[in-house]
Design an enzyme around this catalytic site. Structure first.
Site, PDB file in Angstrom:
ATOM      1  N   GLY A 104       0.934  -1.199  -0.043  1.00  0.00           N
ATOM      2  CA  GLY A 104      -0.066  -0.051  -0.059  1.00  0.00           C
ATOM      3  C   GLY A 104       0.909   1.219   0.062  1.00  0.00           C
ATOM      4  O   GLY A 104       2.195   1.168  -0.085  1.00  0.00           O
ATOM      5  N   ASN A 105       0.251   2.363   0.098  1.00  0.00           N
ATOM      6  CA  ASN A 105       1.008   3.492   0.146  1.00  0.00           C
ATOM      7  C   ASN A 105       0.506   4.508   1.129  1.00  0.00           C
ATOM      8  O   ASN A 105      -0.580   4.357   2.051  1.00  0.00           O
ATOM      9  CB  ASN A 105       0.914   4.188  -0.956  1.00  0.00           C
ATOM     10  CG  ASN A 105      -0.434   4.668  -1.751  1.00  0.00           C
ATOM     11  OD1 ASN A 105      -1.177   5.326  -1.033  1.00  0.00           O
ATOM     12  ND2 ASN A 105      -0.856   3.903  -2.909  1.00  0.00           N
ATOM     13  N   HIS A 106       1.017   5.805   1.442  1.00  0.00           N
ATOM     14  CA  HIS A 106       0.794   6.593   2.460  1.00  0.00           C
ATOM     15  C   HIS A 106      -0.441   7.562   2.172  1.00  0.00           C
ATOM     16  O   HIS A 106      -0.657   8.624   3.022  1.00  0.00           O
ATOM     17  CB  HIS A 106       1.655   7.467   2.985  1.00  0.00           C
ATOM     18  CG  HIS A 106       2.928   6.615   3.690  1.00  0.00           C
ATOM     19  ND1 HIS A 106       2.497   5.859   4.816  1.00  0.00           N
ATOM     20  CD2 HIS A 106       4.277   6.228   3.486  1.00  0.00           C
ATOM     21  CE1 HIS A 106       3.527   5.296   5.357  1.00  0.00           C
ATOM     22  NE2 HIS A 106       4.452   5.372   4.478  1.00  0.00           N
ATOM     23  N   SER A 107      -1.079   7.414   1.248  1.00  0.00           N
ATOM     24  CA  SER A 107      -2.220   8.179   0.682  1.00  0.00           C
ATOM     25  C   SER A 107      -2.947   8.601   1.801  1.00  0.00           C
ATOM     26  O   SER A 107      -3.646   7.509   2.472  1.00  0.00           O
ATOM     27  CB  SER A 107      -2.924   8.107  -0.473  1.00  0.00           C
ATOM     28  OG  SER A 107      -3.922   8.642  -0.725  1.00  0.00           O
TER      29      SER A 107
ATOM     30  N   ALA B 288      -4.240   7.636  -5.060  1.00  0.00           N
ATOM     31  CA  ALA B 288      -2.862   6.995  -5.358  1.00  0.00           C
ATOM     32  C   ALA B 288      -3.079   5.611  -5.722  1.00  0.00           C
ATOM     33  O   ALA B 288      -3.176   4.687  -4.786  1.00  0.00           O
ATOM     34  CB  ALA B 288      -2.166   7.194  -4.093  1.00  0.00           C
TER      35      ALA B 288
END
Ligand code: CTP
Ligand code: CA
Length: 237
Positions: free
Chosen positions: A33-36, A101
């Site tokens: 995943g990502n930090h969005s 994102a």
């Protein structure tokens, strides 16, 4: 009566907005995943709704920015799920905004059971490329699957590198994606991700470039919608 200064210029405009980050499963309990935080997409949805738009928010993972009132929310996990929702809903939209994102890659396979530590050390994670949702929407418009006057908006978070600055990368991305507007954010050094404030430019396919003032994501949202409103065909408003 409307509260002061809030334009009501998007009345009846049907908008589909993606927000947050996608999660690409590795096994039943793990993902890439990502930090969005989802804050910018949620701010856009809230502001558009306040300006009279009929808004659907297709939301990946967020830091819980709070559900905007009077906005339809569709929760998704992976990029492919988000693509399914966006491409179906774009058919009935006047404006589509990809603020999410989206993970560029996903694990080629998802293990049915939790991956165990075992004795051999970690196995490499093999990745496959995710579909480009934004590019797919532009292609659908070219192919006539969605109306030719549908406004398509993308986002880009850029740091700049040895090949060029933030704006150079933004201009190239606008051309590559073929969308009508690209919102370019400068990131890195604590900027944009998860923060309250944002800054950047709105690049238009017709060559116009508008600076966005440094300020809250709410302020950014209203400036972005000012640009979007100019592109919505008269009959749609
Ligand atoms: N986007 C998308 N589908 C993807 C990747 C990105 O729809 N698989 C969208 C994003 O929501 C954003 C825009 O495309 O609106 C630009 O995303 P970005 O990650 O900046 O562009 P990429 O084409 O993935 O290029 P790169 O990450 O290499 O800079
Ligand atoms: Ca990307």
């Amino acid at each position: 009566d409307r509260p002061d200064a809030l334009p009501y210029d998007l009345s009846g405009v049907r908008m589909v907005i993606s927000a947050g980050g996608t999660r690409e499963a590795l096994d039943p309990v793990r993902y890439l995943g990502n930090h969005s935080s989802g804050k910018q997409g949620y701010a856009l949805a809230r502001a558009a709704s306040q300006r009279g738009a009929d808004v659907t928010l297709v939301s990946g993972a967020t830091s819980n920015p709070g559900d905007p009132a009077s906005v339809r929310i569709v929760n998704v996990d992976s990029a492919r799920e988000m693509q399914r929702e966006m491409s179906e809903r774009a058919v009935d939209a006047d404006v589509v905004i990809m603020a999410a994102a989206v993970a560029d890659f996903r694990p080629v396979s998802v293990a049915d059971a939790k991956i165990k530590k075992g004795d051999d050390g970690p196995a490499p994670i093999v990745l496959d490329t995710n579909p480009d949702i934004l590019a797919g929407l532009v292609r659908d418009r070219t192919d006539g699957k969605i109306a030719s006057d549908t406004v398509i908006v993308g986002f880009a978070a850029e740091t700049g590198d040895e090949h060029g600055g933030v704006l150079d990368h933004g201009r190239a991305k606008l051309r590559r994606k073929g969308c009508d507007l690209l919102i370019v954010n400068a990131v890195g050094g604590g900027k944009a991700f998860g923060t309250e404030d944002n800054t950047g430019w709105v690049l238009s396919a017709d060559g116009r470039e508008t600076g966005l003032p440094f300020g809250s994501k709410t302020l950014m949202a209203s400036r972005i919608l000012d640009e979007v409103a100019q592109l919505v065909p008269d009959g749609r408003v």
